[in-house]
Every structure is written in structure tokens, then in C-alpha cells.
Write a protein that holds these residues in place. Structure first.
Motif, short mmCIF file in Angstrom:
data_model
loop_
_atom_site.label_atom_id
_atom_site.label_comp_id
_atom_site.label_asym_id
_atom_site.label_seq_id
_atom_site.Cartn_x
_atom_site.Cartn_y
_atom_site.Cartn_z
N ASN A 138 0.65 -1.42 -0.27
CA ASN A 138 -0.01 -0.05 0.12
C ASN A 138 1.06 0.99 0.04
O ASN A 138 0.65 1.98 0.70
CB ASN A 138 -0.63 0.23 1.45
N PRO A 139 1.68 1.47 -1.26
CA PRO A 139 2.68 2.47 -1.05
C PRO A 139 1.53 3.95 -1.09
O PRO A 139 0.74 3.72 -1.88
CB PRO A 139 4.04 2.20 -2.40
N PRO A 140 2.02 5.00 -1.61
CA PRO A 140 0.89 6.47 -1.60
C PRO A 140 1.28 6.49 -2.74
O PRO A 140 2.19 6.11 -3.75
CB PRO A 140 1.79 7.59 -0.71
N ARG A 141 0.31 6.88 -3.84
CA ARG A 141 0.12 7.45 -4.72
C ARG A 141 1.15 8.67 -4.77
O ARG A 141 1.27 9.50 -4.32
CB ARG A 141 -0.76 7.73 -5.71
N ALA A 142 1.47 9.03 -6.01
CA ALA A 142 2.73 9.19 -6.23
C ALA A 142 3.49 9.91 -7.66
O ALA A 142 2.93 9.42 -8.43
CB ALA A 142 3.80 9.09 -5.32
N ARG A 143 3.29 11.59 -7.58
CA ARG A 143 4.01 11.49 -9.55
C ARG A 143 5.23 11.50 -9.48
O ARG A 143 5.60 11.47 -11.20
CB ARG A 143 3.87 13.08 -9.15
N HIS A 144 6.31 11.51 -8.59
CA HIS A 144 7.33 10.65 -9.33
C HIS A 144 7.75 9.61 -8.57
O HIS A 144 7.83 9.32 -6.97
CB HIS A 144 8.51 12.17 -9.09
N MET A 145 9.18 8.70 -9.28
CA MET A 145 10.07 7.98 -8.17
C MET A 145 11.35 8.04 -9.12
O MET A 145 11.93 8.32 -10.07
CB MET A 145 9.01 5.98 -8.22
N GLY A 146 12.29 7.04 -7.57
CA GLY A 146 13.66 6.68 -8.00
C GLY A 146 13.99 5.48 -6.99
O GLY A 146 13.64 5.50 -6.39
N VAL A 147 14.74 5.71 -7.19
CA VAL A 147 15.70 4.59 -6.39
C VAL A 147 17.35 4.79 -5.76
O VAL A 147 17.87 5.43 -6.44
CB VAL A 147 16.11 2.94 -7.17
N VAL A 148 16.99 5.22 -4.43
CA VAL A 148 18.10 5.49 -4.13
C VAL A 148 18.81 4.64 -3.09
O VAL A 148 18.03 3.65 -2.36
CB VAL A 148 17.60 6.74 -3.26
N GLY A 149 19.44 3.47 -3.54
CA GLY A 149 20.68 2.45 -2.91
C GLY A 149 19.62 1.22 -3.22
O GLY A 149 19.03 1.02 -3.83
N GLU A 150 19.06 1.01 -1.86
CA GLU A 150 18.06 0.01 -2.13
C GLU A 150 16.54 0.09 -1.32
O GLU A 150 15.97 -0.31 -1.18
CB GLU A 150 18.85 -1.99 -0.49
N PHE A 151 15.99 1.40 -1.19
CA PHE A 151 15.05 2.65 -1.81
C PHE A 151 14.63 2.73 -3.02
O PHE A 151 14.89 2.94 -3.66
CB PHE A 151 15.33 3.14 -0.08
N VAL A 152 13.27 2.21 -2.34
CA VAL A 152 12.49 2.90 -3.78
C VAL A 152 11.84 4.45 -3.05
O VAL A 152 11.92 4.24 -1.54
CB VAL A 152 11.07 1.88 -4.02
N VAL A 153 12.07 5.76 -3.78
CA VAL A 153 11.58 7.02 -3.36
C VAL A 153 10.07 6.92 -4.12
O VAL A 153 10.63 7.29 -5.74
CB VAL A 153 12.38 7.17 -3.57
N LEU A 154 9.26 7.56 -3.08
CA LEU A 154 8.00 8.25 -4.44
C LEU A 154 7.94 9.79 -3.59
O LEU A 154 8.40 10.10 -2.57
CB LEU A 154 6.51 8.00 -3.64
N ALA A 155 8.21 10.65 -4.43
CA ALA A 155 8.38 11.77 -4.19
C ALA A 155 6.83 12.30 -4.83
O ALA A 155 6.09 12.40 -5.92
CB ALA A 155 9.32 13.01 -5.21
N GLY A 156 6.06 13.84 -4.60
CA GLY A 156 5.26 14.39 -4.30
C GLY A 156 3.87 13.88 -4.59
O GLY A 156 3.39 13.72 -5.34
N LEU A 157 3.58 13.51 -2.96
CA LEU A 157 3.23 12.47 -3.14
C LEU A 157 1.02 12.75 -3.57
O LEU A 157 1.46 14.12 -3.10
CB LEU A 157 2.58 12.03 -1.71
N ALA A 158 0.30 12.43 -3.82
CA ALA A 158 -1.25 12.57 -3.96
C ALA A 158 -1.98 13.45 -2.33
O ALA A 158 -2.19 14.45 -2.17
CB ALA A 158 -1.74 11.42 -4.25
N ALA A 159 -1.05 12.32 -1.32
CA ALA A 159 -1.86 12.66 0.14
C ALA A 159 -1.38 13.96 0.76
O ALA A 159 -1.88 14.94 1.40
CB ALA A 159 -1.05 12.13 0.68
#
Length: 493
Positions: A138-159
Motif C-alpha cells: 500500500n505505497p502512496p500514490r505519487a507523481r515521481h519515483m526513483g531508486v536510492v541505494g536499496e530504497f524506492v523513493v516516491l515524491a510529490g505525493l497525492a496526499a
């Protein structure tokens, strides 16, 4: 006479007795002048609807390039055998990409992730996946995404557009923020800087806001997980998809022009060169739709945008491009309508698409590496929705010298020009005027082609002269460096 170089394209600067020019169309910068910009060669059939994002990924299992593309409501995968697009959307779900937005893609191991504000984060196995599905956790809805190391990062969240969210370390299906117990997923809300307008991943993340740029650094064994350091205030990305990362550089468009972010500081690359030119041409209502395209075939980044002159009945068409060579620190202009651009590679060749018979003389064996594809290329989705590689014949090129008083302060009579370049076919036209004033437009003579001696006769008298060179589309050439004028002093006026 001495050669007059084809100078750097800087239309914001007056090109009178200067080392810049105001026309360099459908060319790429070279140290010795300009080279050709190649035309798109389609390799696919058209998408069923307008393209709203595309990505090329390498098959982890087979090693060849695979293409995915999205429309406003569906996701597709390029079919090598049919050259068509297979619908790989999640069954029973209709996606929704907001007007002016695009899909954002990220590769995590063997999985491709896709996000947009109007849809839950989607995931598919690159090699064996048949259809996308909602990413678990259940990750949040987001406008952008990327990978930093072993993390997935979501940016510009809808909420919360002022926040970024990240997965658990090494587990992209765990998204509960701040639960502890060894889990590292969490959320960061920024109190200032405005909405998050873009993100670039890598060894560390770069968060672009409306009025701030922050660096996101992983801190192992820390309760904070990531530190967020403000690198710049009152600087940010006005166009979310104008961000392109190449090595340590991140290129982007801010409110006042184009920048390169590196080493914690933004360097203006368009000021007093192309910023005013861009501002005068871009559709002011579509600035946020500017798309940056990284060129893997050279040290270049392209900014595609919708111009004021674009067809109003086709709102997603990007009809003009500004190209920047960061190694030479030079710009050019490209007149090529596209829907989107992407890092690309030549596709693998299906056995069914090999021309002729395998027994034909000179036919390559089936284990020839060229059939596997993978040669880096610059890709676009064309105006008619087809995936194309920019490796075709040269587009029509137009280059212009700066305006100059050749025999100052006297008048000059020009008899012709010769091109210093390797094109066998080209055209020339000379423009003159008596003074460099707004009230006096340039008077252009008829276009001519070179004679058997390589000179294009262009008879023109005036105080100020400029020459424009046109190389027709499809003509083979590699460089154009300068023009050699054939001119004489005209009286003592």
C-alpha cells in the motif's frame, strides 16, 4: 578571404560583429562547428492512444532492450515479433494520468515500477511478467519515483505534495512509516520550499521543490534513516519532467531558465544565451510539460517543449527542442515534433524479421551479436505515436553566420560564398542591410547552390552582411565549420 566561422548558437545575444549566431537548426554542436541531427527511424507501430511516458529497460535474463510505454489510461510493452504494443495493464483497472503529466518509471532489480498521481504504484517483472499489478504494501500514490541505494523513493505525493516517502531497505513491498522494529520505511514532510516538483535517484537522492533543492543521504543505523540537506534556496524545478541526470550532473528548468546542478550548486547554462529565446517561444500554459531527454550517444541533453505555434487541437504534442552539449557548453535548436523522449538502444532482431534467407550469400549467422541489439541510441515517440530511434538520414540543417561589416567602415560587394564542410549538396543565401537597427529588416537575396568550383554565387551589396547555409534533408555530411566569402571593398562611401 579569411574564413568566417559558424559560431555558437546564442539567440539571446545580438549577433552583430560578434562570435555568436542566431540560427543553428537541426544540428548538433561540434568543436569545429556543427554536425547533422539525424532523423527518427520508426521501429514500432503506433500506440493506441497518445503517449504519456516511455522507458527502455534491459532484460535481466536475456540481456536485450525492452520498451514500455504508457498512455493516459493504459500501459504497454513493445512486442519484438509484431512491432506492435501489447497491453500489459492491470486487469480490471483503468489508469488515470492527470492532464499535462506523464508516467514515472523506475527499475528495481528485475522489476519495473510505474507511478502517476491518479493510480496506485504499478509493478511488473521485466522478463516474465504478463501484466502490471498494484505494488504490495500500500505505497502512496505519487507523481515521481526513483531508486536510492536499496530504497524506492516516491515524491510529490497525492496526499501531501510537500513530502517524500520511501520503502523499507531492500523490501519495496513494505511502506509503513516509522514503525521501527528494524524497518526503515518512513515519510518526510518539508515545512518550506513548496511542493516537491521532481526527484533524481542514484547513490543519493536530489529532491527538487518549487523553491528549494535538497540532497537525500542514507544514514545507516540511524532512526532518521535519511538526512535532508538544503543545498539551494529559492531555486527549484518549474517543470517536473525537465529533470535529467547524467553522471554527477542534473539538468533542469527553473522559472528563469535552464540550469545544471552539480556539487551542491546550480550553474546557469541558458542565461544570456537561450533563456529569452525559449521564453518567447514556449506555450506559457504548458511550461510544466517540458521533457528533458538524456542522449546516451554523446554529452548532450535535449529539452522538448510545446511552442506557442503548436496546433491547439493536439495539446500533448511537443513540437520544438533545445539541445545542450554540456562538454562543449553550446546549444542548438531542433524542429522535430515528438510526444516523448527516452534513453534507448537498438532492439533485438526476431528470426522472423531477418531479411532474405539464412542461406543467402553474406547472410550473418544466427549467433551474430548484432541480432541481440543493445547499441545505445536516442529514442523518441513520434508525433504519430511510434517508437523511433534517431539514427536515420540527416534532417534539413540551417546555419547562419553572425552579421558583420566586412570592410569597415566601407560597403562590401559579396559575389558568393564557399562552405567549409563535407556536404556535397548545400544552398546559400546572403542577407544585407545598411545599419543594425530594428527599423531596417534584413534583405535576403535568392538562394543559390554551389557551382563546379564549390562557390555559391550570391551577389549582394551592403554595409552589413550575413550568410545562411542550408543542407537539404537526407544529404550525407559530418561537419560544417565555416564559410569563405568572396567579397570586395565597394568604393569609399
Amino acid at each position: 578571404m579569411a574564413l568566417i566561422g559558424l559560431a555558437a548558437f546564442e539567440p539571446d545575444v545580438a549577433s552583430v560583429d560578434s562570435s555568436v549566431c542566431e540560427v543553428a537548426t537541426n544540428v548538433v554542436p561540434r568543436k569545429d562547428g556543427y554536425g547533422p541531427f539525424l532523423s527518427p527511424v520508426p521501429i514500432s507501430l503506433a500506440l493506441p492512444a497518445g503517449c504519456r511516458g516511455a522507458v527502455e529497460v534491459n532484460s535481466p535474463g536475456y540481456g536485450f532492450p525492452i520498451y514500455f510505454a504508457g498512455t493516459g489510461t493504459r500501459l504497454y510493452r513493445y512486442n519484438l515479433g509484431t512491432s506492435d504494443w501489447d497491453d500489459v495493464s492491470q486487469p480490471g483497472r483503468t489508469y488515470s494520468v492527470p492532464p499535462g503529466d506523464y508516467w514515472s518509471f523506475a527499475v528495481y532489480g528485475s522489476r519495473l515500477l510505474a507511478c502517476t498521481l491518479g493510480t496506485p504504484v504499478q509493478v511488473i517483472d521485466i522478463d516474465i511478467g504478463k501484466q502490471f499489478a498494484d505494488l504490495a504494501g500500500n505505497p502512496p500514490r505519487a507523481r515521481h519515483m526513483g531508486v536510492v541505494g536499496e530504497f524506492v523513493v516516491l515524491a510529490g505525493l497525492a496526499a501531501d505534495p510537500n513530502a517524500v516517502d520511501w520503502s523499507d531497505l531492500g523490501n519495496i513491498e513494505f511502506w509503513q512509516p516509522g514503525v521501527g522494529g528494524g524497518h526503515t520505511s518512513d515519510l518526510q514532510i518539508f515545512p518550506d520550499g513548496g511542493a516537491v516538483t521532481g526527484f533524481a535517484g542514484g547513490e543519493f537522492g536530489v529532491v527538487f521543490q518549487e523553491r528549494a533543492i535538497r540532497r537525500m543521504v542514507f544514514i545507516p543505523n540511524s532512526s532518521e534513516v535519511f538526512s535532508f540537506e538544503v543545498f539551494e534556496e529559492n531555486r527549484g524545478a518549474v517543470a517536473p519532467w525537465s529533470i535529467a541526470k547524467t553522471g554527477p550532473r542534473v539538468f533542469y528548468l527553473d522559472r528563469d531558465g535552464f540550469y545544471a546542478f552539480q556539487g551542491g550548486v546550480s550553474v546557469p547554462i541558458g542565461a544570456e544565451r537561450v533563456n529569452r529565446f525559449f521564453a518567447a517561444r514556449v506555450d506559457p500554459n504548458q511550461v510544466a510539460s517540458v521533457v528533458a531527454i538524456r542522449d546516451v550517444t554523446g554529452p548532450r541533453v535535449l529539452f522538448a517543449y510545446r511552442s506557442r505555434a503548436a496546433d491547439p487541437s493536439d495539446p500533448t504534442l511537443l513540437d520544438e527542442i533545445l539541445l545542450y552539449d554540456w562538454l562543449l557548453d553550446r546549444w542548438t535548436f531542433v524542429a522535430l515534433p515528438i510526444r516523448f523522449g527516452l534513453v534507448a538502444a537498438t532492439p533485438a532482431v526476431s528470426i522472423d524479421n531477418i531479411p532474405g534467407s539464412l542461406d543467402d550469400p553474406g547472410q550473418k549467422p544466427l549467433d551474430d551479436p548484432s541480432y541481440a541489439g543493445g547499441v545505445p541510441a536516442l529514442g523518441v515517440i513520434t508525433a504519430d505515436g511510434r517508437l523511433a530511434l534517431l539514427n536515420g538520414p540527416a534532417l534539413e540543417a540551417v546555419m547562419q553566420t553572425s552579421e558583420a561589416m566586412i570592410f569597415r567602415p566601407q560597403r562590401t560587394f559579396a559575389r558568393g560564398v564557399r562552405l567549409s564542410g563535407d556536404a556535397d549538396d548545400w544552398r546559400a543565401v546572403i542577407g544585407t542591410r545598411e545599419k543594425p537597427a530594428v527599423s531596417e529588416p534584413v534583405r535576403w537575396r535568392p538562394e543559390t547552390r554551389p557551382n563546379t568550383q564549390g562557390f555559391a554565387p550570391c551577389r549582394a551589396s551592403g554595409r552589413y552582411h550575413r550568410a545562411r547555409i542550408r543542407i537539404p534533408a537526407g544529404v550525407p555530411w559530418t561537419y560544417a565549420a565555416a564559410i569563405e566569402p568572396d567579397a570586395v571593398r565597394e568604393g569609399n562611401q
